[in-house]
Design a protein around this motif. Structure first.
Motif, short mmCIF file in Angstrom:
data_model
loop_
_atom_site.label_atom_id
_atom_site.label_comp_id
_atom_site.label_asym_id
_atom_site.label_seq_id
_atom_site.Cartn_x
_atom_site.Cartn_y
_atom_site.Cartn_z
N MET A 189 125.16 10.61 51.27
CA MET A 189 124.69 9.24 51.49
C MET A 189 125.82 8.28 51.16
O MET A 189 126.49 8.44 50.14
CB MET A 189 123.51 8.97 50.55
CG MET A 189 122.28 9.75 50.88
SD MET A 189 121.47 9.07 52.33
CE MET A 189 120.79 7.56 51.64
N LYS A 190 126.00 7.31 51.98
CA LYS A 190 127.02 6.29 51.71
C LYS A 190 126.40 4.95 52.00
O LYS A 190 126.32 4.57 53.16
CB LYS A 190 128.24 6.49 52.59
CG LYS A 190 129.01 7.76 52.29
CD LYS A 190 130.37 7.72 52.89
CE LYS A 190 131.10 9.01 52.57
NZ LYS A 190 132.53 8.90 52.67
N ASP A 191 125.90 4.29 50.98
CA ASP A 191 125.26 3.01 51.29
C ASP A 191 126.07 1.83 50.76
O ASP A 191 125.55 0.76 50.55
CB ASP A 191 123.81 2.99 50.78
CG ASP A 191 123.72 3.44 49.34
OD1 ASP A 191 124.79 3.50 48.69
OD2 ASP A 191 122.60 3.73 48.88
N ASN A 192 127.36 2.09 50.54
CA ASN A 192 128.22 0.95 50.20
C ASN A 192 129.62 1.17 50.79
O ASN A 192 129.97 2.28 51.16
CB ASN A 192 128.29 0.75 48.68
CG ASN A 192 128.88 1.97 48.02
OD1 ASN A 192 130.07 2.25 48.18
ND2 ASN A 192 128.06 2.73 47.30
N GLU B 67 123.20 7.55 59.17
CA GLU B 67 123.40 6.87 57.88
C GLU B 67 124.69 6.05 57.88
O GLU B 67 124.73 4.90 57.45
CB GLU B 67 123.53 7.89 56.74
CG GLU B 67 122.22 8.43 56.19
CD GLU B 67 121.33 7.31 55.69
OE1 GLU B 67 121.84 6.39 55.04
OE2 GLU B 67 120.13 7.36 55.99
N ARG C 58 124.30 2.97 59.98
CA ARG C 58 123.48 1.93 59.32
C ARG C 58 124.32 1.16 58.29
O ARG C 58 124.28 -0.06 58.22
CB ARG C 58 122.26 2.57 58.65
CG ARG C 58 121.03 2.58 59.57
CD ARG C 58 119.79 3.10 58.85
NE ARG C 58 119.85 4.54 58.72
CZ ARG C 58 119.53 5.39 59.69
NH1 ARG C 58 119.08 4.94 60.86
NH2 ARG C 58 119.62 6.68 59.51
N THR C 59 125.09 1.93 57.50
CA THR C 59 125.94 1.27 56.49
C THR C 59 127.00 0.42 57.19
O THR C 59 127.29 -0.71 56.77
CB THR C 59 126.62 2.35 55.61
OG1 THR C 59 125.59 3.13 55.01
CG2 THR C 59 127.48 1.72 54.53
N LYS D 295 125.55 -2.80 58.44
CA LYS D 295 125.10 -3.66 57.33
C LYS D 295 126.28 -4.46 56.76
O LYS D 295 126.14 -5.62 56.40
CB LYS D 295 124.49 -2.76 56.25
CG LYS D 295 123.86 -3.47 55.11
CD LYS D 295 123.05 -2.48 54.28
CE LYS D 295 122.71 -3.03 52.91
NZ LYS D 295 122.22 -1.97 52.03
N TYR D 296 127.43 -3.81 56.68
CA TYR D 296 128.62 -4.47 56.11
C TYR D 296 129.66 -4.76 57.20
O TYR D 296 130.86 -4.70 56.95
CB TYR D 296 129.23 -3.58 55.02
CG TYR D 296 128.27 -3.28 53.89
CD1 TYR D 296 127.96 -4.25 52.95
CD2 TYR D 296 127.67 -2.02 53.79
CE1 TYR D 296 127.06 -3.97 51.92
CE2 TYR D 296 126.77 -1.74 52.76
CZ TYR D 296 126.47 -2.72 51.83
OH TYR D 296 125.59 -2.44 50.82
#
Ligand SMILES: Cc1ncc(COP(=O)(O)O)c(C=O)c1O
Length: 406
Positions: free
Chosen positions: A10-13, A386, A389-390, A393-394
């Protein structure tokens, strides 16, 4: 972090992204076109038969078999296997004695244009239908001049061109119509297989295609004279009597290549089924990713789903397509810009015949093709989802940090 099995971390940043120093999400590279070789034992048996027979090239038994099977699949009378798709396009043009200008789309691989320009003809680039990326018949009509000899349509990503409209225009103006069907093996225009349209069509069996013969191409046609001429030209201009009547080349396909072509062709139903499954997984994953739009295939036609094409719309999320490409590469997701730059943006075309093609250029700025094929599974696609999406988002932050890196 990530294993070889396919599950991505997971990489959400932004900090964790490979592009900015994080560990890649995938251990192994995920490719757009990993070869589909089919059954290894069957291939080896075929190779043994080639070695035993000593018949390595010159229309051997495996090549004859492959020609028949591709002709049957495309429902055409003639198939001439050649060294690659590019040679096939060149040979059709030579066989038909074309000269002057050939109208074609620019949204295609450079080989389409080069096949014309290599023989001293002028490719005239035409704008596209923005939904499919295929040549726009209304634009074709506008570009016809007294020097036009042919229309060369491209069934981009296996989607049939507007065949009927192109045929009417070609007939009304006395032009030849032929097709670059490099992506089209196993695809249909409604119920009819791609392969039998126009005067001839040319498949590619390059390593990255749904069916491969290492390198290879197939000229398919219902025109017996054209087929005979292509067959002669691809073997030094020899006729059936071995007498040379005109300048030809050597674009023969070997028995080793035919062994792979046959074995890969036998695997085609499984390869297409895997591609189709993947395509639907991508559709689910991308449903909630704004500004990364999946090219959808018209269900009236059968597609081989070998290309998962997206359009990255920077105006939605601030993420530049090439920043996303770099980001994915750094995660071992080897996406491709099919086709960007497109033909008229490359030399020599941009200097020789500068043109503006607004719809082509718009698509070219956005396209990004994602990995698929039997080696890509549900988990890979969830991991790519995923990342996307990240990334959106950024989007603005990623684009400016990527520009600093460049
Ligand atoms: C649209 C298109 N046309 C022509 C070709 C050339 O085919 P080949 O690589 O077999 O020469 C390709 C190759 O990938 C292609 O994508």
């Amino acid at each position: 972090m990530q294993s070889g099995s396919g599950k991505a971390s997971m990489k959400d940043n932004v900090r964790d992204l490979g592009l900015f120093g994080g560990v890649p999400a995938f251990h192994d590279k995920l490719l757009v076109g990993r070869p589909n070789p089919g059954d290894r034992d069957v291939f080896m048996q075929r190779m043994s038969s080639v070695l035993d027979s000593g018949w390595y090239t010159h229309h051997g038994p495996l090549l004859q078999d492959l020609e028949q099977r591709i002709a049957d699949l495309a429902e055409v009378e003639h198939c001439v296997m050649v060294a690659n798709g590019t040679s096939g396009l060149e040979l059709v043009l030579r066989a038909a004695n074309l000269s002057g200008e050939v109208i074609m789309p620019s949204m295609t691989f450079i080989a389409t244009a080069h096949s014309v320009r290599m023989h001293g003809l002028t490719p005239v680039f035409c704008d596209i239908d923005p939904d499919t990326g295929c040549i726009d018949p209304a634009e074709v009509e506008r570009l016809i001049t007294p020097r036009t000899s042919a229309i060369l349509g491209v069934h981009l990503f296996g989607q049939p061109c507007a065949i009927d409209e192109l045929r009417k225009i070609a007939d009304a103006n006395g032009l030849m119509l032929y097709f670059d069907a490099a992506h089209g093996l196993g695809c249909t225009a409604e119920q009819t297989p791609i392969g039998g349209f126009g005067q001839a069509e040319v498949f590619s069996l390059h390593t990255t295609k749904v069916v491969n013969s290492f390198e290879g191409g197939a000229v398919v046609t219902n025109d017996g004279d054209l087929a005979a001429e292509v067959r002669s030209l691809h073997c030094f201009g020899h006729g059936p009597d071995n007498v040379v009547r005109r300048v030809g080349t050597n674009a023969k396909l070997s028995e080793a290549a035919a062994a792979m072509g046959l074995t890969s062709l036998e695997a085609m139903p499984d390869s297409i089924a895997a591609n189709e499954r993947n395509y639907h997984h991508y559709r689910e994953e991308l449903a909630d990713v704004p500004g990364i739009d999946l090219l959808t295939y018209d269900p009236a036609n059968r597609n081989n789903f070998q290309y998962v094409v997206t359009k990255v719309d920077e105006s939605v999320h601030g993420l530049r397509r090439d920043a996303l490409l770099a980001l994915l590469y750094a995660e071992n997701v080897v996406a491709q810009r099919y086709f960007s730059p497109c033909c008229h943006e490359f030399e020599p075309y941009r200097s020789e015949h500068p043109v503006t093609l607004p719809r082509t250029e718009e698509m070219s700025k956005k396209v990004l093709t994602l990995p698929t094929g039997p080696s890509i599974n549900r988990e890979h696609i969830a991991g790519i989802g995923e990342l996307l999406r990240t990334a959106v988002k950024y989007g603005n932050e990623i684009t400016s940090r990527w520009l600093e890196l460049a």
